[in-house]
Enzyme design. Sequence first.
Site, PDB file in Angstrom:
ATOM      1  N   LYS A 273      -5.532  11.823   2.114  1.00  0.00           N
ATOM      2  CA  LYS A 273      -5.067  11.686   0.493  1.00  0.00           C
ATOM      3  C   LYS A 273      -5.154  10.369  -0.111  1.00  0.00           C
ATOM      4  O   LYS A 273      -4.692   9.269   0.574  1.00  0.00           O
ATOM      5  CB  LYS A 273      -3.713  12.324   0.268  1.00  0.00           C
ATOM      6  CG  LYS A 273      -3.209  12.435  -1.299  1.00  0.00           C
ATOM      7  CD  LYS A 273      -3.552  13.690  -1.750  1.00  0.00           C
ATOM      8  CE  LYS A 273      -3.369  13.712  -3.296  1.00  0.00           C
ATOM      9  NZ  LYS A 273      -4.532  12.955  -4.005  1.00  0.00           N
TER      10      LYS A 273
ATOM     11  N   GLN B  86      -2.894   2.916   2.507  1.00  0.00           N
ATOM     12  CA  GLN B  86      -2.466   4.502   2.099  1.00  0.00           C
ATOM     13  C   GLN B  86      -1.787   5.447   3.345  1.00  0.00           C
ATOM     14  O   GLN B  86      -0.928   6.285   2.810  1.00  0.00           O
ATOM     15  CB  GLN B  86      -3.759   5.275   1.296  1.00  0.00           C
ATOM     16  CG  GLN B  86      -3.509   6.541   0.704  1.00  0.00           C
ATOM     17  CD  GLN B  86      -2.970   6.120  -0.897  1.00  0.00           C
ATOM     18  OE1 GLN B  86      -3.645   4.883  -1.136  1.00  0.00           O
ATOM     19  NE2 GLN B  86      -2.162   6.617  -1.286  1.00  0.00           N
TER      20      GLN B  86
ATOM     21  N   LYS C 174       1.786   4.305   3.083  1.00  0.00           N
ATOM     22  CA  LYS C 174       2.768   4.764   1.733  1.00  0.00           C
ATOM     23  C   LYS C 174       2.748   6.204   1.519  1.00  0.00           C
ATOM     24  O   LYS C 174       3.729   6.758   1.440  1.00  0.00           O
ATOM     25  CB  LYS C 174       1.468   4.336   0.618  1.00  0.00           C
ATOM     26  CG  LYS C 174       1.938   4.712  -0.765  1.00  0.00           C
ATOM     27  CD  LYS C 174       0.746   4.451  -1.746  1.00  0.00           C
ATOM     28  CE  LYS C 174       0.483   3.091  -1.717  1.00  0.00           C
ATOM     29  NZ  LYS C 174      -0.686   2.827  -2.930  1.00  0.00           N
TER      30      LYS C 174
ATOM     31  N   LYS D 222      -9.091   6.361   1.115  1.00  0.00           N
ATOM     32  CA  LYS D 222      -9.474   5.768   0.059  1.00  0.00           C
ATOM     33  C   LYS D 222     -11.032   6.062  -0.370  1.00  0.00           C
ATOM     34  O   LYS D 222     -11.896   5.771   0.681  1.00  0.00           O
ATOM     35  CB  LYS D 222      -8.894   4.536  -0.135  1.00  0.00           C
ATOM     36  CG  LYS D 222      -8.812   3.849  -1.486  1.00  0.00           C
ATOM     37  CD  LYS D 222      -7.436   4.486  -2.008  1.00  0.00           C
ATOM     38  CE  LYS D 222      -7.017   3.844  -3.466  1.00  0.00           C
ATOM     39  NZ  LYS D 222      -5.830   4.410  -4.024  1.00  0.00           N
TER      40      LYS D 222
ATOM     41  N   GLY E 115      -7.441   9.776  -8.821  1.00  0.00           N
ATOM     42  CA  GLY E 115      -7.896   8.500  -9.574  1.00  0.00           C
ATOM     43  C   GLY E 115      -7.256   7.189  -9.088  1.00  0.00           C
ATOM     44  O   GLY E 115      -6.327   7.211  -8.337  1.00  0.00           O
ATOM     45  N   ASP E 116      -7.972   6.382  -9.640  1.00  0.00           N
ATOM     46  CA  ASP E 116      -7.610   5.001  -9.202  1.00  0.00           C
ATOM     47  C   ASP E 116      -8.232   3.984 -10.542  1.00  0.00           C
ATOM     48  O   ASP E 116      -8.519   4.683 -11.499  1.00  0.00           O
ATOM     49  CB  ASP E 116      -8.138   4.344  -7.926  1.00  0.00           C
ATOM     50  CG  ASP E 116      -7.246   3.161  -7.294  1.00  0.00           C
ATOM     51  OD1 ASP E 116      -6.224   3.206  -6.953  1.00  0.00           O
ATOM     52  OD2 ASP E 116      -8.147   1.983  -7.474  1.00  0.00           O
TER      53      ASP E 116
ATOM     54  N   THR F 175       2.686   6.279 -11.109  1.00  0.00           N
ATOM     55  CA  THR F 175       2.681   5.046 -10.438  1.00  0.00           C
ATOM     56  C   THR F 175       3.455   3.970 -11.248  1.00  0.00           C
ATOM     57  O   THR F 175       4.354   3.323 -10.702  1.00  0.00           O
ATOM     58  CB  THR F 175       1.228   4.579 -10.212  1.00  0.00           C
ATOM     59  OG1 THR F 175       0.449   5.742  -9.642  1.00  0.00           O
ATOM     60  CG2 THR F 175       1.310   3.285  -9.328  1.00  0.00           C
TER      61      THR F 175
ATOM     62  N   ASN G 177      -3.509   2.157 -16.597  1.00  0.00           N
ATOM     63  CA  ASN G 177      -2.627   3.424 -16.527  1.00  0.00           C
ATOM     64  C   ASN G 177      -1.327   3.061 -15.940  1.00  0.00           C
ATOM     65  O   ASN G 177      -0.120   3.203 -16.567  1.00  0.00           O
ATOM     66  CB  ASN G 177      -3.260   4.530 -15.647  1.00  0.00           C
ATOM     67  CG  ASN G 177      -2.513   5.843 -15.597  1.00  0.00           C
ATOM     68  OD1 ASN G 177      -2.273   6.489 -16.576  1.00  0.00           O
ATOM     69  ND2 ASN G 177      -1.780   6.345 -14.521  1.00  0.00           N
TER      70      ASN G 177
ATOM     71  N   SER H 190       1.278  13.309  -6.697  1.00  0.00           N
ATOM     72  CA  SER H 190      -0.129  14.025  -6.359  1.00  0.00           C
ATOM     73  C   SER H 190       0.110  15.177  -5.404  1.00  0.00           C
ATOM     74  O   SER H 190      -0.343  16.199  -5.396  1.00  0.00           O
ATOM     75  CB  SER H 190      -1.003  13.080  -5.952  1.00  0.00           C
ATOM     76  OG  SER H 190      -1.882  12.264  -6.784  1.00  0.00           O
TER      77      SER H 190
END
Length: 455
Positions: A100, A121, A124, A136, A175-176, A220, A251, A387
Amino acid sequence: MTATHTEFHPLTASVQPVFDTVLARSPHEPEFQQAVHEVLGTIAPVLEQHPEYVEAGILDRIVEPERQIMFRVPWLDDAGKMQVNRGYRIQFSSVLGPYKGGLRFHPSVNLSIIKFLGFEQIFKNALTGQGIGGAKGGSDFDPHGRSDAEVMRFCQSFMSELYRHLGEHTDVPAGDIGVGGREIGYLFGSYRKITNRHESGMFTGKGTGWGGAEVRTEATGYGAVFFAQEMLAVHNESLEGKRVGISGSGNVAIYAIQKATQLGATAVTASDSSGYIVDDAGIDLDLLRQIKEVERGRIVEYANRRASARFVENGSVWEVPVDIAVPSATQNEVNLADAEALIANGVRAVSEGANMPCVPDAVAAFQQAGVLFAPGKAANAGGVATSALEMSQNASRQRWTFGDSENKLREIMADIHDAAFRAAEKYDVPGDYVTGANIAGFQRVATAMLAQGVI
């Protein structure tokens, strides 16, 4: 940032050989080296109490991705000219669940940045407690200035390769930077066409009308502010009446501004690559969103339309006096000089909205000055946490209200704060959220790796 071997301080004997191997295998990946060094520098006390982690080679395995995918992305621009970009997906760890992590489309994207993001990640996602692994991906494609048709053609080409590595039980992107609702729509549509499956749970951040979750867009930014709120609450303080400095205008920044304002603070800054704005009256979120999300314009337009605001082309947004700082732009944006300026101006707390936005010297300066500091792997975990909530809703064919989803996000951020806080206390570094977050996340991953054998 350029990092070399000589710039890293020595680690303890239990972890230095692991880092030496990373340097040898990834000699031209400074961001990845930095991320690994930061984690290894904090978990030595855990290894002393759990020698079984060393014996099982947990660290040797955890710094090496399970799979690294790099591929060509050819596409035609509106003039019919062939363009070629490079695509990436680094699948770092699936021990806790399907991979993820987001996709980033930006000219700065390279292997080092994607590996650093994927490594972060792992921990996290572990901190969220939601059964998701770490990954990622992205491309050096720049959607800025491209037409919708060009973005669509790029996304379709990108997914024509990546689709074979994805799935709701395998790898679930989101997304990022550079990948918002438009890009996610094109990517998901392409995946659905290629696979002939409406597999809603294989992509998160979707539109709420076709499988997306409420609060995912805001998560976020909201989460980074919720984490700051939790840190302050430990000291019987709140966000009420505080001046908040936020970098970026994407964002994360937009929704950090929104939540800080809702909680009684005054958000006074925003930025993009051209400079930053200061609005002592408080950022007008509707105006900012119109300029950045609708017009896709530059931040100077905000100052041109708002009498209380000024635009600064040169210098650092962190020169502006604030009580709370939420770096929300990109990695390594806050250097030592920035940290010293914030400290001199009386900053009380820093909550990282972006991934690794503060360089190591800046982090050390904040901690030495007694500033409450929340690392990105804890403070910005709200995005991936929501997510996972979206994945749950997709699996059960349910939809939760905005209020329900925000309450769940708030609870998750409180749990992450408490896990990091308790781990720091347990290992005799009270108030050190960097060490606490690393240890709490690492132990969850290491325990699962031990249980599942040498794979």
